[in-house]
Scaffold this active site. Structure first.
Site, short mmCIF file in Angstrom:
data_model
loop_
_atom_site.label_atom_id
_atom_site.label_comp_id
_atom_site.label_asym_id
_atom_site.label_seq_id
_atom_site.Cartn_x
_atom_site.Cartn_y
_atom_site.Cartn_z
N LYS A 177 -30.22 46.29 -35.99
CA LYS A 177 -31.37 45.39 -35.92
C LYS A 177 -31.49 44.58 -37.20
CE LYS A 177 -34.82 47.22 -33.69
NZ LYS A 177 -35.87 48.27 -33.60
N ARG A 202 -39.96 49.02 -38.42
CA ARG A 202 -39.10 49.22 -37.25
C ARG A 202 -37.83 49.97 -37.61
NH1 ARG A 202 -38.10 43.17 -35.31
NH2 ARG A 202 -37.57 44.20 -33.34
N GLY A 238 -35.10 53.39 -27.46
CA GLY A 238 -36.26 54.25 -27.25
C GLY A 238 -36.20 55.58 -27.98
N MET A 259 -36.01 56.10 -31.37
CA MET A 259 -36.67 56.20 -32.66
C MET A 259 -37.94 55.36 -32.69
SD MET A 259 -33.50 56.67 -35.20
CE MET A 259 -32.92 55.08 -34.73
N ARG A 312 -29.00 41.39 -30.20
CA ARG A 312 -27.81 42.22 -30.37
C ARG A 312 -26.86 41.90 -29.23
NH1 ARG A 312 -31.30 47.30 -28.73
NH2 ARG A 312 -31.71 46.57 -26.63
N HIS A 317 -10.98 74.94 -11.48
CA HIS A 317 -9.83 74.49 -10.68
C HIS A 317 -10.21 73.29 -9.83
CE1 HIS A 317 -7.20 74.53 -7.07
NE2 HIS A 317 -6.27 74.77 -7.97
N SER A 352 9.39 65.70 -23.09
CA SER A 352 8.11 65.32 -22.50
C SER A 352 7.08 66.33 -23.02
CB SER A 352 8.20 65.36 -20.98
OG SER A 352 6.93 65.10 -20.45
N CYS A 400 3.31 64.26 -20.43
CA CYS A 400 2.74 64.49 -19.11
C CYS A 400 1.56 65.44 -19.33
CB CYS A 400 3.77 65.10 -18.16
SG CYS A 400 4.56 66.58 -18.78
N TYR A 402 6.47 56.56 -23.25
CA TYR A 402 5.61 56.44 -22.07
C TYR A 402 4.57 57.56 -22.02
CZ TYR A 402 8.32 60.26 -19.94
OH TYR A 402 8.89 61.46 -19.69
P1 ADP Z 1 -37.15 48.95 -30.25
O1 ADP Z 1 -35.98 49.22 -31.12
O2 ADP Z 1 -37.63 50.14 -29.51
O3 ADP Z 1 -36.92 47.75 -29.38
P2 ADP Z 1 -38.65 47.28 -32.01
O4 ADP Z 1 -38.55 47.57 -33.46
O5 ADP Z 1 -37.80 46.17 -31.53
O6 ADP Z 1 -38.36 48.62 -31.22
O7 ADP Z 1 -40.17 46.98 -31.71
C1 ADP Z 1 -40.86 47.29 -30.52
C2 ADP Z 1 -41.57 46.05 -30.00
O8 ADP Z 1 -42.42 45.48 -30.98
C3 ADP Z 1 -40.59 44.97 -29.61
O9 ADP Z 1 -40.98 44.42 -28.39
C4 ADP Z 1 -40.70 43.97 -30.71
O10 ADP Z 1 -40.45 42.69 -30.24
C5 ADP Z 1 -42.14 44.12 -31.17
N1 ADP Z 1 -42.24 43.79 -32.60
C6 ADP Z 1 -41.59 44.37 -33.60
N2 ADP Z 1 -41.85 43.78 -34.79
C7 ADP Z 1 -42.72 42.79 -34.52
C8 ADP Z 1 -43.36 41.80 -35.33
N3 ADP Z 1 -43.14 41.73 -36.64
N4 ADP Z 1 -44.17 40.94 -34.73
C9 ADP Z 1 -44.38 41.02 -33.39
N5 ADP Z 1 -43.82 41.91 -32.57
C10 ADP Z 1 -42.98 42.80 -33.12
MG MG Z 2 -36.51 46.08 -29.86
#
Ligand code: ADP
Ligand code: MG
Ligand code: MG
Length: 902
Positions: free
Chosen positions: A29, A98, A107, A109, A343, A459, A786, A854, A874
């Site tokens: 990220k 974040r 989802g 962390m 990403r 098996h 082999s 093999c 091979y």
């Molecule tokens: P995840 O990795 O679970 O997607 P994010 O870090 O991307 O978590 O954040 C969760 C949500 O919060 C995302 O929808 C993101 O767009 C929103 N978000 C994160 N940082 C900001 C910010 N600075 N301003 C507005 N929305 C944010």
């Molecule tokens: Mg996100």
């Protein structure tokens, strides 16, 4: 920057300081936020705390020296840039905190939004938003909720309850109907919840909020669900997560604001177009939380044309820049578009191929890169038929998805019945507690195999995977009663002839028939699609990439096939020969009787008679195979398993003898068999009288096989085809063993070949560690090696495959002694080292020595890369894995830089 940073290790990077290649340090990220910033896209300013800081924190339980000061310095810069201070009661800066690791762990962390709000700055925020009290209190309640949940482990339902309560009091189900006063009340309720659960007031000091949130993100790396996810996805446990501190932008400021996600292509099919969801007047997490219904992204054109067009422009730029499908998170604050994340997006197996093909068409990547972007696991997925589950089908049991695919058919409980019904053209599912080698014919005849016992290496599982046949193993909710021909599951009883459906990918078992779709990709491999006129985008992409893989790879791909039918199928799948033709099945079925005669022979004459009777049968088997493989090499392994495997089990014989005696019948033959079974009993059959040892101990056995092979080759050649037999001696550990067998074989070959022009090679398996270590000597007597990596793994580790899986593999995986079963993927350091030594020393002694492998590893993607690196000629694998091995051999050849394509 603060002077501090030149002294201490640098733990904090401004977005302007990073780029997309710094994922190890900044997480995915953070690296991509930096990349977008540097591309000039509108990213809210912020900074990233490195994975190194996280690792240091996790190792010691304390922030590393200098981190707090570096954060303060970067925060001060950010405040200057934004013209606002964190927590300023009059005009506050708010930030999000974040998580973001090298590999995306969706989802898994934590993220906290709106950090910096407190009882005083909430008023300032309202003023900032032109007196929008509702917005300010909504943001504050979100902070307490997220902070409480993620930083202080307050159960999330408590907050959700309070929110529901507030909506009910208001007589609504939509949170947009709550006004500023309602939300102020909700903040009070949230604070009480916070106090009750943590024993302290919600922290009002913004920097304390920030520091606690950063710690919580660090610690979320080791949360249980994150640990489990990493293990499953094979993500290393020691990478740590970065933390991104990003100034907040607000999608919840009114109808001219909103938030959404977008994909530059369809991650499901790969089709080009605009895919995504948008939610007006909402903050980021609402979209994923599914609180309100999103609208398709195309709607944004109507709501805010300017932002929409800008977004499309950014999406095109990102795709051009990353040269791949991107997924994007964005927010619109009062008509201004902000980019919050991008990403290279995850995609289905089908989309991976389609997109790689499209990107080549668009000139963004070349074919080498396209090959690098797909993998064998994806191809394997595309080769299985799938259930169409749009109907209301509920599984009745769940076992282990032992061999993927989807199969429906009538339940049968014996191999014989399976063969019978299949011969009438009926689809059957063979149901057993567990399977054994005698079930082989039934397994071949069945559409799928369902067992109530056994794991991924039972098996049933191993054989089914080899055949590419759907199998669910270990469905222990099934109470299988073979004699009564029924099984019970829950309140249902299923009897022979009832229809069940099994999904070998998910392990689910359904009653009744679930419709199945065949794989278009298999139809293509089987040759039913004309490559010049492919109208299916997926098949076209597969064709193109496979063609390139074939043109690129250095490894040849052969198949393991024991019958003409298998050989023919593998050939259509692109096999360039047979690397392993086992001969033991040729001693099964109605030929058992001859084998019994061979074993019970008391004189040389009796033995010779039994062998003479077997000879024409074997010769016919080989003729069929050589014909199918016209022009291609066929490696035949001389008989390998201990002979008592061909006799009935001891208990059964003992019972037969007792019953027959009771009835006063003649039991001489049964008694002789029983005595033979007792005599031949072995404590460790795997290490007993088998392989080359049989050939040295039982006069005439190998000779008969060598004769059958050579005569078959000569016969086929006389018919105008080209047979290229390679005779392979199993289980050799010393060159003298091979020399003895070879001397005898060469005499027979010379005699049979005559002037037919047939050339027969003689080589050996390398599957005993001693053979690998004396490969230089053995190569003097062998024209090819082999590697039998199954046995080499068993003997290298000193555990038997059949015994270890259930007994202790789970513990070894848990302890990380290995990350994946060494039977599934070759253990490079140990067993792989034996392969390397043998390859090097064998070639040093005989430069033209042919080297192959093999065994199941030949079709495993990682192992194929290893065999490419070692320089084998091979790999050989089951017919169904041949395309996978071709693809991976091609990938191995283009991936010289060791980069990973996760
Ligand atoms: P995840 O990795 O679970 O997607 P994010 O870090 O991307 O978590 O954040 C969760 C949500 O919060 C995302 O929808 C993101 O767009 C929103 N978000 C994160 N940082 C900001 C910010 N600075 N301003 C507005 N929305 C944010
Ligand atoms: Mg996100
Ligand atoms: Mg072996």
């Amino acid at each position: 920057m603060a002077a501090q940073e030149t002294v201490d290790h640098k733990y904090v990077y401004d977005f302007a300081e990073g780029n997309k290649d710094l994922k190890d340090l900044l997480g995915g990220k953070g690296a991509n936020l930096a990349e977008m910033t540097n591309l000039g896209l509108p990213v809210p300013p912020g900074f990233t705390i490195t994975t190194e800081a996280c690792k240091a924190y996790l190792a010691t339980g304390e922030e590393p020296a200098g981190l707090a000061d570096q954060i303060a310095a970067h925060l001060a810069d950010l405040e200057r840039e934004m013209g606002r201070r964190l927590g300023d009661p009059a005009d506050p800066l708010l930030v999000s905190v974040r998580s973001g690791a090298k590999f995306s762990m969706p989802g898994m962390m934590e993220t906290v939004l709106n950090v910096g709000l407190n009882d005083r700055s909430v008023v300032g925020l309202s003023a900032q938003a032109g007196g929008n009290d509702r917005f300010a209190w909504d943001s504050y309640r979100r902070l307490i909720q997220m902070f409480g949940k993620t930083v202080c482990e307050v159960p999330g339902e408590q907050f959700e309850h309070a929110l529901d309560e507030a909506k009910r009091a208001k007589g609504t189900t939509n949170d947009l109907d709550l006004d500023a006063d309602d939300l102020r009340g909700l903040v009070d309720a949230y604070k009480k919840i916070f106090l009750t659960h943590t024993g302290r007031e919600f922290p009002q000091e913004p920097r304390e909020q920030l520091d606690l949130a950063i710690r919580a993100v660090f610690e979320s790396w080791n949360a249980e669900r994150a640990v489990l996810y990493r293990r499953q996805e094979r993500i290393p446990a020691d990478l740590g997560t970065a933390v991104n501190v990003v100034s907040m932008v607000f999608g919840n400021l009114g109808p001219d604001s909103g938030t959404g996600v977008a994909f530059t292509r369809d991650p499901g099919s790969g089709a080009q177009g605009i895919y995504g969801d948008y939610l007006a007047n909402a903050q980021g997490e609402d979209v994923v939380a599914g609180i309100r219904n999103t609208v398709p992204l195309q709607e944004l054109e109507r709501l805010d044309k300017k932002s929409y067009e800008q977004l499309l422009d950014f999406m095109a730029r990102l795709e051009g820049h990353y040269k791949d499908l991107c997924d994007i998170e964005f927010t619109i604050e009062r008509g201004k578009l902000w980019m919050l994340q991008t990403r290279v997006g995850k995609r289905t197996a089908a989309a991976a191929f389609v997109i790689a093909g499209q990107l080549v068409d668009e000139g963004l990547i070349d074919l080498d890169e396209a090959l690098h972007r797909v993998n064998g696991a994806q191809l394997a997925q595309l080769m299985f038929p799938r259930f169409q589950l749009d109907h209301e089908f509920q599984p009745v049991a769940k076992g282990i998805g032992a061999s993927p695919g989807a199969a429906s058919g009538k339940v049968v409980f014996t191999s014989a019945r399976a063969v019978e019904l299949a011969a009438e053209g009926t689809a059957v599912i063979l149901v057993r507690r567990e399977t054994n080698p005698d079930d082989l014919n039934g397994m071949i005849a069945a559409k799928g195999i369902l067992t109530s016992r056994g794991g991924k290496t039972s098996h049933a599982a191993v054989v089914a995977r080899g055949m590419g046949k759907t199998c669910v193993s270990g469905a222990d909710e099934l109470d299988v009663n073979i004699p009564a021909k029924k099984f019970a599951v829950g309140e249902h009883v299923v009897t022979e002839g009832d229809i069940v459906s099994i999904d070998g990918t998910t392990g689910k078992v359904y009653l009744g028939e679930v419709p199945v779709m065949p794989s278009e990709v298999v139809q293509y491999f089987e040759g039913s699609v004309d490559p010049e006129h492919i109208d299916n985008a997926l098949v076209r992409a597969v064709h193109r990439i496979m063609t390139h893989a074939d043109a690129t790879r250095r490894l040849a791909v052969r198949t393991n096939a024991d019958t003409g039918a298998d050989a023919a199928r593998a050939r259509r799948f692109g096999a360039e020969g047979i690397g392993l033709c086992r001969t033991e099945h040729m001693f099964l079925g109605d030929r058992r009787e001859l084998v019994e005669r061979l074993i019970l022979a008391r004189t040389d004459g009796e033995r010779a008679d039994a062998l003479a009777a077997l000879l024409p049968l074997q010769r016919a088997d080989f003729i069929e195979i050589f014909r199918e493989m016209d022009g291609l090499p066929v490696t035949v392994r001389l008989i390998d398993p201990p002979l008592h495997e061909f006799l009935p089990p001891l208990e059964q014989l003992a019972v037969n003898v007792a019953v027959a005696q009771e009835r006063g019948e003649d039991v001489a033959k049964e008694e002789a068999l029983l005595a033979a079974v007792r005599r031949m009993h072995e404590e460790n059959p795997m290490l007993g009288l088998r392989g080359v040892r049989l050939g040295l101990v039982i006069p005439g056995l190998f000779a008969m096989q060598v004769r059958a092979i050579t005569e078959a080759a000569v016969a086929v050649t006389r018919d105008g085809a080209v047979a290229k037999p390679e005779i392979m001696v199993p289980l050799v550990g010393a060159v003298q063993e091979l020399e003895t067998v070879r001397a005898e074989a060469e005499k027979i070959i010379a005699e049979v070949v005559g002037d037919s022009g047939v050339e027969v090679l003689i080589g050996t398996m390398i599957e005993v560690p001693r053979a690998a270590l004396t490969a230089g000597q053995i190569a003097e007597a062998a024209q090819f090696f082999s590697f039998g990596t199954n046995d080499l793994t068993q003997m290298g580790w000193g555990f038997s495959r059949d015994d270890v899986e259930g007994a202790f593999f789970w513990r070894y995986l848990e302890l990380g002694i290995f990350g994946i079963s060494p039977f599934e993927s070759i253990d490079r350091d140990g067993v792989g080292r034996l392969v390397r030594i043998a390859a090097e020393e064998g070639r040093a002694a005989r430069p033209e020595l042919k080297l192959g492998v093999c065994g199941e590893h030949g079709g495993d993607p990682d192992s194929v890369h290893f065999f490419h690196e070692v320089g084998l000629d091979y790999v050989s694998c089951s017919p169904f894995r041949v395309p996978v091995a071709r693809l991976e051999a091609g990938r191995a050849a283009v991936e010289t830089d060791g980069s990973d394509s996760r």
